[in-house]
Structure formats: C-alpha cells, structure tokens
Design a protein around this motif. Structure first.
Motif, mmCIF file in Angstrom:
data_model
loop_
_atom_site.group_PDB
_atom_site.id
_atom_site.type_symbol
_atom_site.label_atom_id
_atom_site.label_comp_id
_atom_site.label_asym_id
_atom_site.label_seq_id
_atom_site.Cartn_x
_atom_site.Cartn_y
_atom_site.Cartn_z
ATOM 1 N N LYS A 32 0.814 -1.209 0.000
ATOM 2 C CA LYS A 32 0.000 0.000 0.000
ATOM 3 C C LYS A 32 0.850 1.261 0.000
ATOM 4 C CE LYS A 32 -4.112 -1.980 2.185
ATOM 5 N NZ LYS A 32 -5.025 -1.956 3.363
ATOM 6 N N LYS A 33 2.109 1.125 0.421
ATOM 7 C CA LYS A 33 3.058 2.241 0.380
ATOM 8 C C LYS A 33 4.179 1.960 -0.621
ATOM 9 C CE LYS A 33 2.581 4.800 4.642
ATOM 10 N NZ LYS A 33 3.351 5.494 5.706
ATOM 11 N N LYS A 34 3.878 1.131 -1.616
ATOM 12 C CA LYS A 34 4.842 0.800 -2.672
ATOM 13 C C LYS A 34 6.142 0.243 -2.092
ATOM 14 C CE LYS A 34 2.866 4.300 -5.709
ATOM 15 N NZ LYS A 34 3.073 5.545 -6.491
ATOM 16 N N ASN A 35 5.983 -0.521 -0.997
ATOM 17 C CA ASN A 35 7.117 -1.176 -0.326
ATOM 18 C C ASN A 35 8.178 -0.194 0.142
ATOM 19 O OD1 ASN A 35 5.879 -3.693 -0.696
ATOM 20 N ND2 ASN A 35 6.853 -3.975 -2.689
ATOM 21 N N ALA A 36 7.741 0.999 0.542
ATOM 22 C CA ALA A 36 8.678 1.969 1.119
ATOM 23 C C ALA A 36 9.280 1.384 2.396
ATOM 24 C CB ALA A 36 7.954 3.277 1.421
ATOM 25 N N ILE A 37 10.551 1.660 2.620
ATOM 26 C CA ILE A 37 11.300 1.017 3.696
ATOM 27 C C ILE A 37 11.365 1.927 4.916
ATOM 28 C CG2 ILE A 37 13.450 -0.165 4.279
ATOM 29 C CD1 ILE A 37 14.069 -0.244 1.255
ATOM 30 N N ASP A 38 10.847 1.430 6.051
ATOM 31 C CA ASP A 38 10.927 2.190 7.295
ATOM 32 C C ASP A 38 12.086 1.667 8.142
ATOM 33 O OD1 ASP A 38 10.004 -0.048 8.931
ATOM 34 O OD2 ASP A 38 7.995 0.372 8.178
ATOM 35 N N VAL A 39 12.309 2.317 9.281
ATOM 36 C CA VAL A 39 13.494 2.018 10.084
ATOM 37 C C VAL A 39 13.502 0.569 10.568
ATOM 38 C CG1 VAL A 39 12.496 2.836 12.266
ATOM 39 C CG2 VAL A 39 14.978 2.889 11.939
ATOM 40 N N ASN A 40 12.340 0.034 10.924
ATOM 41 C CA ASN A 40 12.290 -1.353 11.387
ATOM 42 C C ASN A 40 12.605 -2.336 10.261
ATOM 43 O OD1 ASN A 40 11.647 -0.792 14.107
ATOM 44 N ND2 ASN A 40 9.498 -0.476 13.562
ATOM 45 N N MET A 41 12.213 -1.987 9.044
ATOM 46 C CA MET A 41 12.540 -2.833 7.890
ATOM 47 C C MET A 41 14.046 -2.800 7.614
ATOM 48 S SD MET A 41 9.265 -1.718 5.572
ATOM 49 C CE MET A 41 9.623 -2.679 4.090
ATOM 50 N N TYR A 42 14.651 -1.620 7.738
ATOM 51 C CA TYR A 42 16.109 -1.530 7.583
ATOM 52 C C TYR A 42 16.817 -2.432 8.594
ATOM 53 C CZ TYR A 42 15.962 2.537 4.426
ATOM 54 O OH TYR A 42 15.756 3.369 3.356
ATOM 55 N N LEU A 43 16.387 -2.349 9.837
ATOM 56 C CA LEU A 43 17.008 -3.158 10.888
ATOM 57 C C LEU A 43 16.823 -4.650 10.624
ATOM 58 C CD1 LEU A 43 15.877 -1.034 13.965
ATOM 59 C CD2 LEU A 43 18.263 -1.406 13.258
ATOM 60 N N ARG A 44 15.644 -5.022 10.197
ATOM 61 C CA ARG A 44 15.338 -6.438 9.959
ATOM 62 C C ARG A 44 16.183 -7.001 8.819
ATOM 63 N NH1 ARG A 44 10.171 -9.144 9.953
ATOM 64 N NH2 ARG A 44 10.587 -11.351 9.548
ATOM 65 N N ILE A 45 16.248 -6.280 7.716
ATOM 66 C CA ILE A 45 17.018 -6.783 6.561
ATOM 67 C C ILE A 45 18.502 -6.825 6.871
ATOM 68 C CG2 ILE A 45 17.675 -6.315 4.168
ATOM 69 C CD1 ILE A 45 14.833 -5.287 3.725
ATOM 70 N N THR A 46 18.988 -5.841 7.596
ATOM 71 C CA THR A 46 20.405 -5.848 7.993
ATOM 72 C C THR A 46 20.728 -7.103 8.787
ATOM 73 O OG1 THR A 46 20.473 -3.430 8.055
ATOM 74 C CG2 THR A 46 22.192 -4.598 9.255
ATOM 75 N N LYS A 47 19.870 -7.442 9.727
ATOM 76 C CA LYS A 47 20.087 -8.642 10.546
ATOM 77 C C LYS A 47 19.992 -9.912 9.690
ATOM 78 C CE LYS A 47 18.719 -10.923 14.852
ATOM 79 N NZ LYS A 47 18.918 -12.275 14.301
ATOM 80 N N ILE A 48 19.028 -9.965 8.792
ATOM 81 C CA ILE A 48 18.871 -11.137 7.928
ATOM 82 C C ILE A 48 20.116 -11.342 7.071
ATOM 83 C CG2 ILE A 48 17.596 -12.098 5.971
ATOM 84 C CD1 ILE A 48 15.094 -10.642 7.118
ATOM 85 N N LEU A 49 20.609 -10.267 6.472
ATOM 86 C CA LEU A 49 21.809 -10.368 5.637
ATOM 87 C C LEU A 49 23.017 -10.809 6.460
ATOM 88 C CD1 LEU A 49 21.430 -7.181 3.403
ATOM 89 C CD2 LEU A 49 21.597 -9.522 2.553
ATOM 90 N N ASN A 50 23.214 -10.205 7.603
ATOM 91 C CA ASN A 50 24.376 -10.548 8.428
ATOM 92 C C ASN A 50 24.288 -11.970 8.970
ATOM 93 O OD1 ASN A 50 25.575 -8.053 8.015
ATOM 94 N ND2 ASN A 50 24.657 -7.143 9.838
ATOM 95 N N ASP A 51 23.080 -12.404 9.341
ATOM 96 C CA ASP A 51 22.903 -13.781 9.808
ATOM 97 C C ASP A 51 23.145 -14.772 8.680
ATOM 98 O OD1 ASP A 51 22.315 -12.849 12.318
ATOM 99 O OD2 ASP A 51 20.150 -13.225 12.189
ATOM 100 N N ALA A 52 22.607 -14.478 7.502
ATOM 101 C CA ALA A 52 22.769 -15.375 6.348
ATOM 102 C C ALA A 52 24.224 -15.473 5.916
ATOM 103 C CB ALA A 52 21.901 -14.904 5.187
ATOM 104 N N ALA A 53 24.964 -14.394 6.094
ATOM 105 C CA ALA A 53 26.386 -14.398 5.727
ATOM 106 C C ALA A 53 27.160 -15.449 6.512
ATOM 107 C CB ALA A 53 26.992 -13.018 5.964
ATOM 108 N N ASN A 54 26.684 -15.738 7.722
ATOM 109 C CA ASN A 54 27.382 -16.681 8.607
ATOM 110 C C ASN A 54 26.668 -18.024 8.739
ATOM 111 O OD1 ASN A 54 29.544 -14.840 9.519
ATOM 112 N ND2 ASN A 54 27.852 -13.684 10.404
ATOM 113 N N ASP A 55 25.659 -18.242 7.913
ATOM 114 C CA ASP A 55 24.881 -19.482 7.961
ATOM 115 C C ASP A 55 25.327 -20.401 6.823
ATOM 116 O OD1 ASP A 55 22.988 -21.517 7.909
ATOM 117 O OD2 ASP A 55 21.311 -20.196 8.368
ATOM 118 N N ALA A 56 25.982 -21.501 7.172
ATOM 119 C CA ALA A 56 26.515 -22.420 6.160
ATOM 120 C C ALA A 56 25.419 -23.091 5.346
ATOM 121 C CB ALA A 56 27.378 -23.482 6.836
#
Length: 242
Positions: free
Chosen positions: A24-48
C-alpha cells in the motif's frame, strides 16, 4: 508466511528469500525494515546452510525507497547509522546476492541494486534516484558504483538530474543482468537462481572475495562519506526551521 509482516522471509532449500511487503506504500522502507534486513543479511552471511540471498517486492513495486512518512527514531540508534549499517550489509555479504526487481526501484532500493551480484528485472520496472530533487545527496555507494557500472554521463543523469532509467536501458548499459515480461519474471528467474545455488559455494565465495578485494574499502569509505554529507544536509535543514 505472515502477510501482515513488512518483511517476509522464506526458504527454498539453501536459498533465502526476503520480500519487501508494504504494497500500500509501494514497499517503502521504514526504520524497522532496515534493521530487519540488515540482521537477515548478516545472519545469512554466517549461515553455512544458505548459499543465495534473494531480495524482491510484493505487488507492483520492488520498493519506492525510504519511507519519508515513517518515524525515524529508534532505540537502535540514529537513523543514518541504521541506514549506513544496512548498506554495509550489502557491501560485506560474501555469498550470491540476487535481486528480483518486480517493479519500479526508487532511491536506496535502486542504489543497492548496484551492490548485488545478479539483478533480474521486469520490463515494467524503472530505476529512479531523485535525491537532488529532494534536496539530498545520493547514497548506497551510488556515487562510486553508478559511474563504474554505467558510465559518468548516465550516472550524472540519474544521480544529479533525476532521470529515470527504463528496464531496457538498464539492460543495455549493464545495470541489470536479465529482463523479462512481467508475467514471466517469477517463473523464469528461478531456474537460473536454482542453478546458481547448486554451484560449489566455496568457489563462489572465494571468487567473489577476490573480485571485490580492492573494492570493499572503497565502498565502505564511500558509504561513510555519503552518510556524512546527508548528515550535514539534515542538520542544515533542521537549523533552517528553527
């Protein structure tokens, strides 16, 4: 899958899929989304068990970029620090990072595509970086990556003069890897993604590291400089309102 979530995480074997989910907001990114994706990327980087990370959007937009209407305050720190860490997570991600651009990509959603390894786009996508129109400066390391990828003139047209780039032009100049009809995008990209996920991951990781070994410091420094300039602009705007 919880459609009330602004970020949807799923797994397909060793492939981690993350969707911006605020249609509904064209997938605009808010602060909580930034935090979530950052954690997902960093976790995935270390997940074999994860070999490929895929980013895409729900609905007609990939993402319209930063949600300017959302609160920027967070207990996690200042907004620009959060944005910087978000971009750093793209810079340092050691595995294959894929974007399926299902529609327009604006602002940081467009600039971070240049930090991905493979970008698949729909014919109806466009790429738009209206930073100067908003009185801001470019981010996402685009002041370095755009001239390197698409040349100085096209980069200036986008970053300085707010020119939209069509999917066809993006394909022609090497900003994206593949372009598909909207109705074919999701079905056709997955054959390639599944193929890539089966490659020996140590070979992929080592090769990516070798290719980017001289770039990481430059990208990190560019990110810092862009954030510093944004901070100066925000301070000036705040002071002008006092």
């Amino acid at each position: 899958m919880d459609n009330s979530e602004t970020i949807i995480e799923t797994r397909q074997g060793t492939i981690k899929v993350v969707q911006y989910n605020k249609p509904k907001k064209k997938n605009a990114i808010d602060v909580n989304m930034y935090l979530r994706i950052t954690k997902i990327l960093n976790d995935a980087a270390n997940d074999a068990d994860i070999s490929v990370m895929v980013l895409t959007g729900t609905g007609d937009y990939y993402s319209s970029g930063n949600d300017l209407s959302a609160p920027r305050d967070s207990t996690e720190g200042p907004f620009l620090d959060i944005l910087k860490k978000f971009i750093d997570a793209f810079i340092t991600f050691p595995k294959t990072l894929v974007a399926i651009v299902n529609g327009p990509a604006v602002g940081v959603a467009a600039t971070t595509l240049a930090l991905c390894d493979l970008v698949f786009a729909s014919e109806n996508a466009f790429f738009y970086t209206p930073f100067t129109k908003l009185g801001l400066v470019a981010e996402g390391c685009s002041t370095f990556t755009f001239p390197r990828l698409i040349g100085d003139r096209k980069a200036a047209a986008m970053l300085m003069y707010n020119q939209k780039m069509s999917a066809k032009e993006a394909l022609d100049c090497g900003f994206i890897n593949y372009m598909y009809k909207p109705e074919e995008l999701q079905s056709k990209v997955w054959d390639k993604i599944m193929e890539v996920s089966q490659f020996p991951q140590e070979s992929i990781t080592v090769t990516k590291n070798l290719m980017r070994r001289n770039l990481k410091d430059t990208l990190t420094k560019t990110n810092e400089m862009e954030m510093d300039e944004l901070h100066k602009i925000w301070i000036a705007k705040t002071n002008s309102k006092l």
